[in-house]
Scaffold this motif. Sequence first.
Motif, short mmCIF file in Angstrom:
data_model
loop_
_atom_site.label_atom_id
_atom_site.label_comp_id
_atom_site.label_asym_id
_atom_site.label_seq_id
_atom_site.Cartn_x
_atom_site.Cartn_y
_atom_site.Cartn_z
N PHE A 240 1.92 10.54 16.39
CA PHE A 240 2.16 9.83 15.37
C PHE A 240 3.23 8.60 15.58
O PHE A 240 3.01 7.31 15.03
CB PHE A 240 3.01 10.55 14.12
CG PHE A 240 2.31 11.75 14.20
CD1 PHE A 240 1.25 11.69 13.51
CD2 PHE A 240 2.07 13.10 14.31
CE1 PHE A 240 0.44 12.75 12.60
CE2 PHE A 240 1.58 13.89 14.18
CZ PHE A 240 0.74 13.38 13.48
N CYS A 241 3.64 8.54 16.51
CA CYS A 241 5.04 7.82 17.43
C CYS A 241 3.70 6.55 17.46
O CYS A 241 4.48 4.88 17.31
CB CYS A 241 5.49 8.68 18.10
SG CYS A 241 4.97 9.58 19.64
N GLN A 242 2.93 6.55 18.87
CA GLN A 242 1.92 5.62 18.66
C GLN A 242 1.58 5.27 17.89
O GLN A 242 1.27 3.80 18.17
CB GLN A 242 1.08 6.26 19.51
CG GLN A 242 0.42 5.43 21.00
CD GLN A 242 -0.20 6.07 22.24
OE1 GLN A 242 -0.65 7.25 21.97
NE2 GLN A 242 -0.78 4.83 22.88
N ALA B 230 7.58 7.80 11.29
CA ALA B 230 6.05 8.99 12.02
C ALA B 230 6.15 10.40 12.51
O ALA B 230 5.99 10.99 12.22
CB ALA B 230 5.31 7.84 12.22
N CYS B 231 7.60 9.97 13.06
CA CYS B 231 7.79 11.45 14.32
C CYS B 231 8.17 12.41 13.46
O CYS B 231 8.69 12.35 12.53
CB CYS B 231 8.87 10.47 15.66
SG CYS B 231 9.67 12.67 15.92
N PRO B 232 7.14 13.49 13.35
CA PRO B 232 7.12 15.21 12.04
C PRO B 232 8.06 15.68 12.82
O PRO B 232 8.92 15.95 12.39
CB PRO B 232 6.18 15.23 13.06
CG PRO B 232 5.56 15.04 14.08
CD PRO B 232 5.60 13.97 14.33
N ARG C 42 12.27 17.97 22.84
CA ARG C 42 12.02 18.24 22.03
C ARG C 42 11.46 17.18 21.61
O ARG C 42 10.47 17.87 20.22
CB ARG C 42 13.73 17.32 21.07
CG ARG C 42 15.06 17.66 21.68
CD ARG C 42 15.99 17.65 19.86
NE ARG C 42 16.29 15.76 19.89
CZ ARG C 42 16.23 15.42 18.67
NH1 ARG C 42 15.38 16.34 18.02
NH2 ARG C 42 15.58 14.59 18.39
N CYS C 43 10.45 16.34 22.02
CA CYS C 43 9.16 16.19 21.75
C CYS C 43 8.31 17.03 21.27
O CYS C 43 7.96 17.86 21.96
CB CYS C 43 8.23 15.28 22.81
SG CYS C 43 7.17 14.11 22.47
N LEU C 44 6.59 16.98 20.08
CA LEU C 44 6.20 18.22 20.06
C LEU C 44 5.60 17.98 20.60
O LEU C 44 3.93 19.26 20.35
CB LEU C 44 5.91 18.09 18.37
CG LEU C 44 6.87 18.35 17.71
CD1 LEU C 44 6.68 18.17 16.22
CD2 LEU C 44 7.80 19.78 18.56
N THR C 45 5.24 17.03 21.67
CA THR C 45 3.76 16.99 22.53
C THR C 45 2.25 16.88 21.21
O THR C 45 1.30 17.43 21.55
CB THR C 45 3.25 17.33 23.61
OG1 THR C 45 4.91 17.49 24.42
CG2 THR C 45 2.51 16.99 24.43
N CYS C 46 3.03 16.30 20.54
CA CYS C 46 1.60 16.09 19.15
C CYS C 46 0.18 15.87 19.94
O CYS C 46 -0.25 14.69 20.86
CB CYS C 46 1.94 15.16 18.41
SG CYS C 46 3.80 15.24 17.10
N GLN C 47 -0.72 16.37 19.71
CA GLN C 47 -2.07 16.56 20.36
C GLN C 47 -3.11 17.35 19.37
O GLN C 47 -2.46 18.52 18.35
CB GLN C 47 -2.42 16.37 21.03
CG GLN C 47 -2.02 17.88 21.93
CD GLN C 47 -2.37 17.37 23.21
OE1 GLN C 47 -3.28 16.51 24.02
NE2 GLN C 47 -2.10 17.88 24.36
S1 SF4 Z 1 7.80 14.66 18.70
FE1 SF4 Z 1 7.08 13.38 20.55
S2 SF4 Z 1 4.57 12.47 20.75
FE2 SF4 Z 1 5.01 14.10 18.09
S3 SF4 Z 1 4.87 11.95 17.46
FE3 SF4 Z 1 7.44 13.10 17.89
S4 SF4 Z 1 7.87 11.24 19.84
FE4 SF4 Z 1 5.69 11.06 18.88
#
Ligand code: SF4
Length: 737
Positions: free
Chosen positions: A20-22, A71-73, A290-295
């Motif tokens: 989401f961040c990207q 956008a970051c969850p 803390r990042c959820l490594t969204c994928q």
């Molecule tokens: S949790 Fe991490 S990967 Fe997900 S949007 Fe936020 S910064 Fe980006």
Amino acid sequence: MDNRRMRELEEMCIQEDPPFCQAACPLGMDGRGLCSDLAAGTVDKARAKVEEGIPVPLLLCRICDEPCKTACPKGRSGDAISMALLERYSLENGKTPRKRPSFLPPRTDRIALVGSGLAAMAAMESLRAKRYLPRVYIPDGDLAARLREDDRMPRDLLDETLERLLEGLNVVAESPSLEELSEFDGVVIADGSPLRYPGPTDDVTFATEVAGLFSLPLPSGSPSTEARRGLEAVLSLERHLQGASLESERTKKADRNTRLRAPEDDTPSEAIVPRGGTYSSEEATAEAARCLTCQCLICHPWCLYLQEYGGSPRKYIRTYHNNLIINKGNRTANRMIDSCSLCGLCAEVCPTGLDVGQASLESRRKMVDTGHMPPSHHDYPLRDMASALEETDFLLDPTGGSPEWLFFPGCQLGASEPRWVTESYRYLTDRLESVALWVSCCGAPARWGGREALYMDVMDLWIERWEELGRPKVVTACSTCHGLLKERLPEDTAVTLWETMDKLGLPEEGDVSAETVTVSDPCTARDDRTAQEAVRNLLRRRGLALEEHPRSGRTTECCGFGGLVFSANPDLAKRSAARRVQEAGHPMVVSCAMCRELYARTGHPTWHILELLLSPEGKAPSPRPFPGWSARRENRKKLKAEMTSGTTPKKPSESLVMDEELRQNLDDRWIIEEEILKVIEEAQSGGPRLRRKDSDVYLAYSVLGQRTLWVEYSPEGNRWRIHDSYSHRMTIQEVTR
Ligand code: SF4
Ligand code: SF4
Ligand code: SF4
């Protein structure tokens, strides 16, 4: 699978969609990667990512409007990741790798850059990186004029950046006329007042009505957007100079959408606030962690096969395709393609419904068609299918040709236990008007092995015989047969034995006592809610306490038999069965003969439902161990002989003597005792054999289909002692004795 089909399937996998961040960052900064690097303590890598991801990074990270945060969850139930602070930490603490000096001369194209501000600075940096030396027109005399008003921006940092950007360039502190600009090969206008020059006619390329002149719109107020605009204008200019398409691939890239689903954030947390204005090492690591490594890899935990070869299903599909088109049958990729159980579980859990099994099956068909399918992968199941179709197929039709019902238990139920077929048939004949019994194979091994033409032959013959019988209603006892027959039979023609029993009544009354049992659905019945319900009803009616397997119903898994994985990748099949039984809290009950065999093979107590339904009231029978592949073949013969002639054939195992370890070893390699005996009998009646010197040990061979089976044996009383046996795909043309 052609290119189009591969792309279609590949596109369905969203694993490579940006986080989401990207997606929200106008510059497409890889925030997920940055967080991973920092959380792992690899600050140099993090710095490289920032330098690659954003222009004039030391400036931008101080004033970025951070659309990524919106956008970051993480921001939903706590604070979003503080990306700009992490970028700054990386730049200030990571080392820049030593770059090789470039000996390439600057480009000679005449380029002009007009304007000031972040967009102009980003454009300038990009032009320099591409070896252009523009003439710079700065109408207000200061490239960073507006940035100086921002008190977050240290003056010395600005000056250093300007010095670096403008070094060696021809700088003019005025607005050039259009006529003057027409002398240049390419122009970027970023002066914040496009009214003086032609405005952009395209908001992605910033092209204007003047060829080679790219003009940015009025400033957006968003530093990240401004920086992006500067880069895009330079990209357009470069394409213009190369005579390449300005638009190609850019509109798609411009709307960086993501189809990812936001992961659940189990631990909402607040952002780490730097105590000293910028992060310390500990603070940066904690914030990045803390990042959820969204994928999306939702399917991975469900499927051992997808974990086996690593990477996303998208990569799997690419490998399948490359294997067929480029590599023409690479060994590792062949096994990879044949190791999917075709169970469809991935499609159930995937947000876009991608069925990797379908791609694997299509690839198998192609491998067969082009002669790249390794014969060894499916040798045994295809031989077993041939035996079920040619040797142990039988039809019992007391009506003489027009039964109302046809009981088709398939070929595996009787191989597991002949009594389950005979007693189920008796049950049906006791309750229904006219029932025929047909024991045969539905052709599933051919379909799973990618031999679609062979499968169609088997199924066409099946349909022909069914029509000759007057199109009776079909009762099945195997979910694979059931699914395949339903593809060909009119609606409501096929019904499972479980639904039939649930409707007509239990075969035996009274409770069977057993501890709680875990019900496990076969993967080929994942869509068959009616059959699943019937199985549970029947078990409850026999007084059993049921527990659901954690992965059941629509998300049930394969035991390792599906897709012929047990033969193409025996180790993976064993691990799949082992994982499933480990997750079962109790002895298991299944309604598929092969699930029963493969779970029983792990040593986990597993009943076939018929074992419990056909038992008299009282204690449940002890779950039986896996009988072995040889015994299963003998069982089929026994079933046929008993039902068609009332005799019991002599088992090959009764004529052979061997150590248990050897027996197990041969069975694991599908060297069937019936075939061993055949080789000995041929040798004893004049076939080829060699005698070991000074002993009564013989070595004999026989060509069985496409392979040669060797047996080392000696007589022992009226039986044969087996010392060893092995097979290979070489056929012997001539033997000199
Ligand atoms: S949790 Fe991490 S990967 Fe997900 S949007 Fe936020 S910064 Fe980006
Ligand atoms: S669930 Fe698996 S196949 Fe589906 S999009 Fe995600 S990674 Fe790709
Ligand atoms: S079809 Fe089954 S085995 Fe194949 S990838 Fe999907 S879940 Fe895994």
